[in-house]
Design a protein around this motif. Structure first.
Motif, PDB file in Angstrom:
ATOM      1  N   UNK A   5      -9.229 -10.326  -4.490  1.00 26.46           N
ATOM      2  CA  UNK A   5      -8.756 -10.161  -5.829  1.00 26.46           C
ATOM      3  C   UNK A   5      -9.569  -9.001  -6.451  1.00 26.46           C
ATOM      4  N   UNK A   6     -10.929  -9.013  -6.146  1.00 22.60           N
ATOM      5  CA  UNK A   6     -11.536  -7.878  -6.756  1.00 22.60           C
ATOM      6  C   UNK A   6     -11.369  -6.504  -6.212  1.00 22.60           C
ATOM      7  N   UNK A   7     -11.124  -6.481  -4.786  1.00 24.07           N
ATOM      8  CA  UNK A   7     -10.654  -5.200  -4.109  1.00 24.07           C
ATOM      9  C   UNK A   7      -9.434  -4.727  -4.894  1.00 24.07           C
ATOM     10  N   UNK A   8      -8.363  -5.637  -5.003  1.00 29.64           N
ATOM     11  CA  UNK A   8      -7.026  -5.223  -5.611  1.00 29.64           C
ATOM     12  C   UNK A   8      -7.476  -4.802  -7.048  1.00 29.64           C
TER      13      UNK A   8
END
Length: 146
Positions: A5-8
């Motif tokens: 989610x953080x990467x997205x």
């Protein structure tokens, strides 16, 4: 999952940043194209102004050539006038000399006429004396005949 989610979210931020950068680049490109069009118009205006100046220079060159021809013609006319003046001065000098000679001839003719008139007067006096002598001789001859 949180990492994904953080990467997205990070990827979305990067994508948003890239889109903003792309929009800014497009705006810069559009501004550059507008500036380029204005520069092209300026260049065309400069070319037109240069063509007009070149035309004016050509006209001025033609005027200068005409003026030069007029000056040359005026100079030729001045030379002709000067030549005519010199000829007239020579003719005047010759006429003045002829007049002086004519005056001298007239004066000589008047002096000769006066001498002839004096000689005539002397001859008339002599003729009168001769006439008187003849008359006296005739009277003496007539007296002797009587």
């Amino acid at each position: 999952c949180d990492l994904a989610q953080e990467d997205r979210v990070a990827s979305q931020k990067d994508l948003d940043s890239a889109q903003e950068a792309l929009a800014a680049t497009i705006m810069d490109r559009d501004s550059t194209q507008v500036a380029l069009a204005a520069t092209q118009e300026d260049r065309d205006s400069v070319h037109k102004a240069l063509a007009a100046m070149s035309n004016k220079c050509d006209l001025a060159q033609e005027d200068l050539a005409v003026t030069q021809k007029d000056r040359d013609s005026a100079q030729e006319a001045l030379v002709a006038i000067t030549t005519d003046r010199d000829s007239l001065q020579e003719a005047l000098a010759a006429a003045t000399k002829d007049r002086d000679v004519t005056i001298q001839d007239r004066d000589s003719a008047q002096a000769a006429l006066a001498a002839i008139t004096k000689d005539r007067d002397v001859a008339q006096v002599g003729l009168a004396a001769t006439q008187k002598d003849r008359d006296s001789a005739q009277q003496a001859l007539a007296a002797m005949s009587n």
